[in-house]
Design an enzyme around this catalytic site. Sequence first.
Site, PDB file in Angstrom:
ATOM      1  CG  ASP A  18      -1.849   0.495   1.370  1.00  0.00           C
ATOM      2  OD1 ASP A  18      -2.837   0.839   0.920  1.00  0.00           O
ATOM      3  OD2 ASP A  18      -1.652   2.117   2.366  1.00  0.00           O
ATOM      4  CD  GLU A  77      -2.483   2.031  -3.577  1.00  0.00           C
ATOM      5  OE1 GLU A  77      -3.684   2.835  -3.943  1.00  0.00           O
ATOM      6  OE2 GLU A  77      -2.120   2.755  -2.504  1.00  0.00           O
TER       7      GLU A  77
HETATM    8  C1  GLC Z   1      -4.142   3.275  -0.028  1.00  0.00           C
HETATM    9  C2  GLC Z   1      -4.872   2.051  -0.341  1.00  0.00           C
HETATM   10  C3  GLC Z   1      -6.043   3.210   0.062  1.00  0.00           C
HETATM   11  C4  GLC Z   1      -6.073   3.595   1.489  1.00  0.00           C
HETATM   12  C5  GLC Z   1      -4.899   4.966   1.683  1.00  0.00           C
HETATM   13  C6  GLC Z   1      -4.274   4.216   2.941  1.00  0.00           C
HETATM   14  O1  GLC Z   1      -4.152   4.219  -1.175  1.00  0.00           O
HETATM   15  O2  GLC Z   1      -5.132   2.055  -1.403  1.00  0.00           O
HETATM   16  O3  GLC Z   1      -7.737   2.278   0.787  1.00  0.00           O
HETATM   17  O4  GLC Z   1      -6.902   4.150   1.857  1.00  0.00           O
HETATM   18  O5  GLC Z   1      -3.532   3.842   1.006  1.00  0.00           O
HETATM   19  O6  GLC Z   1      -3.608   3.799   3.262  1.00  0.00           O
END
Ligand code: GLC
Length: 542
Positions: A180, A237
């Site tokens: 993440d 991500e």
């Molecule tokens: C990423 C996740 C999201 C979350 C954020 C903070 O963007 O996809 O769902 O709110 O990180 O962890």
Amino acid sequence: MDSNGDGIGDLRGILSKLDYLEWLGVDLLWLCPVFPSPNVDNGYDVSNYCDIGPEFGTLADFDLLLAELHRRGMRLMIDLVINHTSDRHPWFIESRSTRSSPRRNWYIWRDGRDGAPPNNWESIFLGPAWTRDDATGQYYLHLFSAHQPDLNWDNPEVRAALCSVACWWLARGVDGFRLDAITHLKKQPGLPDLPDPDGTGCVPSYEAHMNIPGVLDFVHEFARESFRRHDAIALGEANGVSSAQALEWVGTGRGPLDMILQFEHWTMWSSHPHDPLHVPTLRRILGKWQQALQGKGWNALYIENTELPRVISRWGDVGTPRNQSATALATMYFLMQGTPLIYQGQELGMANTTFHDLSVFNDVFSRNRIEQMRAAGQMDDEILAELALTSRDNARTPMPWSDAPQGGFTTGEPWLPLNPEYPAVNVASQQQDPGSVLAYYRKLIRLRRQEAPLIDGRYVEICKRNRRIYAYVREAADGSAIAVICNLSPHPASYRHREWILCHPDLLLSNLSVAPHDDTHSLRLRPFEARVYRVRRRTASD
Ligand code: GLC
Ligand code: CA
């Protein structure tokens, strides 16, 4: 799927649906965070990395789920949230207790400036990225909500602790991680103020903490010390990573990760949420990523996730013929080079949900946005109109398994109301209908498995200037090739065979029924019609 009637989906619920995932053809399950969490941000605020939240089950349930997946030849990828913890994590509780705490430096603490935060960064979830803590009078940094303090990755102790977390799950047998917010680990040294020409006091701050030089060193170290020691997958991500930089992240033998979730086609929507899909822009963005990684890396392919409203509400057409836009968009992204991800319910062609008033929003970003808009004097109906279009809750509604009450998801009160369309849009009814979106996804998955060009073939853009059709060919080294031709507009569109001509047997898949021989020289595609053909390069003798 909720197994015990408390209204919250859980591990045993998922376990009871593995037959479904297997039937569909899923081979890797990505589980959103199921760690103990106050759930301020749906589990993306972890208060204990090495356990399961009681609402989701137990470690024994987790082990059982993992074993059952493995028994079926499927894999499990868990979501590691390591940019920040919950403010209830023992590390943070200790860190905030006194300035001299041995864990003080595990988070990012600074003095305020005359009663104002240490700098003018805005949090990604709105409002200042700093919150003052009464215990010590200092401020802590949180790029997301105030309940998600950022860990200090510059501190080697923090990095080692997080590596141990990853190793702990690897030892338990997980097959990999979705990492993440991984491009936010490094903050601009000195945490400088950003230019604020309008004097608003608090400005969007991505440029100060997204893909900052040095972040890759952290990711390399984390990879080396954890998942690279195992045959595990890592999907990052990666907001802010451009296609030109992608090889540093996922280049074969070079990048620390296997795949990244890029944000460019997402940003294309979020900066113009009211506009219909602009096919040339989508083609430019996705084409760039396909070219950049060709033969040198691997893409993650997606059109939905927990953050985005449903794709047919963004880019498709929820009126008639709704299945067509769901399946046309599916065809477009699914057969590119990379690993296609399906977000729960996408395979049913779910649309955005209906919100009746502002009290139903659960998502922390939506709730912060409501406050912000109210403070700016906006009326409830204006706020509702915006969030109906953009809220993350649109796609977070429980999975509709059948037309039973609450979609068969729970026997209790669901944690978030079901999409009211569930009596018509649900798994059970689509499993019986060969013309359903679900049946189509199943065919797509099989086709991709059967046809080698769809895995390793080069991505060759065709029909480059068409404003309605997104088309490409996947061409394998042996010359075998498959053309993917999708009309992504609600209007008819035409396509002429030029350098690629049809082979027989030619039509591999289509989302509408195609009359024989109506495609020899050109195609007249109906709104949101998609076809997949076996093709070959035209030669002098053709
Ligand atoms: C990423 C996740 C999201 C979350 C954020 C903070 O963007 O996809 O769902 O709110 O990180 O962890
Ligand atoms: Ca439950």
